[in-house]
Write a protein that holds these residues in place. Structure first.
Motif, PDB file in Angstrom:
ATOM      1  N   MET A  92       0.827  -1.204   0.000  1.00  0.00           N
ATOM      2  CA  MET A  92       0.000   0.000   0.000  1.00  0.00           C
ATOM      3  C   MET A  92       0.862   1.254   0.000  1.00  0.00           C
ATOM      4  SD  MET A  92      -2.981  -1.236   2.670  1.00  0.00           S
ATOM      5  CE  MET A  92      -3.658   0.413   2.850  1.00  0.00           C
ATOM      6  N   ASP A  93       1.929   1.238   0.804  1.00  0.00           N
ATOM      7  CA  ASP A  93       2.855   2.373   0.828  1.00  0.00           C
ATOM      8  C   ASP A  93       3.461   2.604  -0.545  1.00  0.00           C
ATOM      9  OD1 ASP A  93       2.410   2.790   3.528  1.00  0.00           O
ATOM     10  OD2 ASP A  93       4.208   1.714   4.176  1.00  0.00           O
ATOM     11  N   ALA A  94       3.911   1.530  -1.179  1.00  0.00           N
ATOM     12  CA  ALA A  94       4.581   1.647  -2.471  1.00  0.00           C
ATOM     13  C   ALA A  94       3.644   2.168  -3.553  1.00  0.00           C
ATOM     14  CB  ALA A  94       5.155   0.290  -2.888  1.00  0.00           C
ATOM     15  N   LEU A  95       2.368   1.861  -3.426  1.00  0.00           N
ATOM     16  CA  LEU A  95       1.382   2.294  -4.422  1.00  0.00           C
ATOM     17  C   LEU A  95       0.712   3.617  -4.047  1.00  0.00           C
ATOM     18  CD1 LEU A  95      -0.319  -1.144  -5.194  1.00  0.00           C
ATOM     19  CD2 LEU A  95       1.299   0.102  -6.641  1.00  0.00           C
ATOM     20  N   GLY A  96       1.111   4.179  -2.916  1.00  0.00           N
ATOM     21  CA  GLY A  96       0.527   5.447  -2.493  1.00  0.00           C
ATOM     22  C   GLY A  96      -0.917   5.334  -2.048  1.00  0.00           C
ATOM     23  N   ILE A  97      -1.284   4.181  -1.490  1.00  0.00           N
ATOM     24  CA  ILE A  97      -2.651   3.938  -1.036  1.00  0.00           C
ATOM     25  C   ILE A  97      -2.693   4.108   0.478  1.00  0.00           C
ATOM     26  CG2 ILE A  97      -4.482   2.220  -0.817  1.00  0.00           C
ATOM     27  CD1 ILE A  97      -3.456   0.980  -3.435  1.00  0.00           C
ATOM     28  N   GLU A  98      -3.449   5.077   0.947  1.00  0.00           N
ATOM     29  CA  GLU A  98      -3.518   5.351   2.387  1.00  0.00           C
ATOM     30  C   GLU A  98      -4.395   4.339   3.110  1.00  0.00           C
ATOM     31  OE1 GLU A  98      -2.603   6.896   5.948  1.00  0.00           O
ATOM     32  OE2 GLU A  98      -1.701   7.446   4.023  1.00  0.00           O
ATOM     33  N   ARG A  99      -5.577   4.049   2.536  1.00  0.00           N
ATOM     34  CA  ARG A  99      -6.505   3.098   3.146  1.00  0.00           C
ATOM     35  C   ARG A  99      -7.100   2.234   2.047  1.00  0.00           C
ATOM     36  NH1 ARG A  99     -11.110   4.759   5.545  1.00  0.00           N
ATOM     37  NH2 ARG A  99     -11.055   3.322   7.313  1.00  0.00           N
ATOM     38  N   ALA A 100      -7.336   0.971   2.382  1.00  0.00           N
ATOM     39  CA  ALA A 100      -7.878   0.048   1.386  1.00  0.00           C
ATOM     40  C   ALA A 100      -8.761  -0.986   2.064  1.00  0.00           C
ATOM     41  CB  ALA A 100      -6.756  -0.648   0.624  1.00  0.00           C
ATOM     42  N   VAL A 101      -9.635  -1.560   1.288  1.00  0.00           N
ATOM     43  CA  VAL A 101     -10.348  -2.766   1.700  1.00  0.00           C
ATOM     44  C   VAL A 101      -9.448  -3.951   1.384  1.00  0.00           C
ATOM     45  CG1 VAL A 101     -12.330  -4.260   1.210  1.00  0.00           C
ATOM     46  CG2 VAL A 101     -12.632  -1.780   1.355  1.00  0.00           C
ATOM     47  N   LEU A 102      -9.307  -4.856   2.350  1.00  0.00           N
ATOM     48  CA  LEU A 102      -8.494  -6.059   2.178  1.00  0.00           C
ATOM     49  C   LEU A 102      -9.418  -7.270   2.150  1.00  0.00           C
ATOM     50  CD1 LEU A 102      -5.679  -5.296   4.790  1.00  0.00           C
ATOM     51  CD2 LEU A 102      -5.811  -4.568   2.392  1.00  0.00           C
ATOM     52  N   ALA A 103      -9.228  -8.139   1.173  1.00  0.00           N
ATOM     53  CA  ALA A 103     -10.094  -9.305   1.049  1.00  0.00           C
ATOM     54  C   ALA A 103      -9.244 -10.518   0.702  1.00  0.00           C
ATOM     55  CB  ALA A 103     -11.157  -9.069  -0.023  1.00  0.00           C
ATOM     56  N   GLY A 104      -9.463 -11.632   1.397  1.00  0.00           N
ATOM     57  CA  GLY A 104      -8.647 -12.801   1.111  1.00  0.00           C
ATOM     58  C   GLY A 104      -9.161 -14.066   1.763  1.00  0.00           C
ATOM     59  N   TYR A 105      -8.460 -15.141   1.469  1.00  0.00           N
ATOM     60  CA  TYR A 105      -8.740 -16.459   2.037  1.00  0.00           C
ATOM     61  C   TYR A 105      -7.401 -17.120   2.312  1.00  0.00           C
ATOM     62  CZ  TYR A 105      -7.238 -18.384  -2.401  1.00  0.00           C
ATOM     63  OH  TYR A 105      -6.461 -18.713  -3.491  1.00  0.00           O
ATOM     64  N   ASP A 106      -7.385 -18.072   3.239  1.00  0.00           N
ATOM     65  CA  ASP A 106      -6.171 -18.831   3.537  1.00  0.00           C
ATOM     66  C   ASP A 106      -5.040 -17.855   3.898  1.00  0.00           C
ATOM     67  OD1 ASP A 106      -5.359 -21.869   3.235  1.00  0.00           O
ATOM     68  OD2 ASP A 106      -3.671 -20.712   2.454  1.00  0.00           O
ATOM     69  N   TRP A 107      -3.834 -17.984   3.322  1.00  0.00           N
ATOM     70  CA  TRP A 107      -2.745 -17.058   3.647  1.00  0.00           C
ATOM     71  C   TRP A 107      -3.178 -15.609   3.440  1.00  0.00           C
ATOM     72  CZ3 TRP A 107       2.906 -18.442   1.983  1.00  0.00           C
ATOM     73  CH2 TRP A 107       3.251 -19.726   2.453  1.00  0.00           C
ATOM     74  N   GLY A 108      -3.930 -15.353   2.382  1.00  0.00           N
ATOM     75  CA  GLY A 108      -4.360 -13.991   2.093  1.00  0.00           C
ATOM     76  C   GLY A 108      -5.352 -13.465   3.111  1.00  0.00           C
TER      77      GLY A 108
END
Length: 300
Positions: A92-108
């Motif tokens: 997120m830092d590298a892409l300049g994203i301050e806040r995001a929704v995170l969605a995943g399964y298993d390791w993610g």
């Protein structure tokens, strides 16, 4: 089978991350995080669906998978939960994203839970398959239910050098066994498995995977860089951001629940859904339900 996803690259503090991106740059950022033994194509249908809804969709290859690479030979090839969570925030830092929704399964899903618990100011909401996935590594000696241990055979296989050798020589074959047990109703074909298996040829794949399972079972030390975070995670911290949790009713390893077993770990708004006939790779098997869960958490 759907088309192969294109990838871009960005550099974080320790990784050259390969990721797929779709949707408008000014859309709500959504990071879609895959598990093991899978790859970004778990989201081959979810990503364009969310992009069409106006969201900026980022689908990274996790460390040790696909074209993602470590920048330095000296960085420990850790697969521990704290490292996975740190990778999300660094991306997120590298892409300049301050806040995001995170969605995943298993390791993610675990990476999403870790980031949400330790960095709630960076997370607008999470979607997690199988609910709360942070692990208390100090409790690794506690026995699991025997009916579940059978499905986790590879945890124990990877504790052995025979398991390392097996993963080194036939990662695709191991993945096929896991896929069939995890998702007994998913009629995937050889081409689908072949596409995912390309991600297992990463030069650090074996080291990262072996470390992940040995660390979670108390048989490997963690990366010192993540010691503070891992200590915080051992307390099983609450997730305060909005959450939608999902269980597939055909998940071969995790029986579907009503969400109550981990309810106390979610202190913010939370909705739980069961997804009929879906297995462990839920975004691939039930992409519409997964995409709807992302849209749901965005407006919570």
């Amino acid at each position: 089978m759907s088309d192969k996803l294109s990838v871009r690259h960005v550099t974080t503090d320790v990784l050259d991350v390969a990721y797929h991106e779709a949707g408008p740059l000014d859309g709500t950022p959504v990071l879609l995080l895959h598990g093991f033994p899978y790859d970004i194509h778990s989201y081959v249908d979810v990503a364009p669906d969310l992009a069409a809804s106006g969201h900026r969709v980022i689908v990274p290859y996790l460390r040790g998978h696909g074209p993602t690479r470590f920048l330095s030979p000296d960085t420990p090839r850790s697969g521990q939960q704290a490292a996975l969570g740190a990778d999300v925030v660094a991306l997120m830092d590298a892409l300049g994203i301050e806040r995001a929704v995170l969605a995943g399964y298993d390791w993610g899903g675990r990476a999403a839970c870790v980031a949400a618990a330790l960095h709630p100011e960076r997370v607008a909401g999470i979607v997690s398959v199988n609910s709360y996935l942070i692990q208390d590594i100090s409790a690794a000696e506690q026995p699991l239910r025997p009916d579940l241990e059978a499905g986790f055979w590879y945890f124990f296989y990877f504790l052995t050098e025979r398991g390392r050798a097996g993963l080194s020589t036939d990662a695709r074959g191991i993945a096929e066994v896991i896929w069939r047990r995890n998702s007994p109703k998913w009629a995937f074909g050889a081409a689908e498995l072949d596409r995912a298996a390309e991600a297992f040829t990463n030069p650090d794949h074996v080291d990262v995977v072996i470390h992940s399972y040995r660390h979670r079972l108390g048989r490997a030390e963690g990366d010192p860089a993540h010691a503070q975070a891992e200590a915080a995670l051992s307390a099983l911290p609450a997730i305060s951001v909005p959450a939608v949790t999902l269980d597939g009713t055909a998940d071969g390893n995790f029986p579907a629940t009503d969400g109550s077993p981990t309810a106390a770990r979610f202190t913010g708004p939370r909705v739980h859904h069961q997804v009929a006939d879906a297995g462990h790779n839920l975004p691939r098997e039930a992409p519409a339900a997964f995409a709807d869960a992302v849209r749901e958490v965005i407006v919570m």
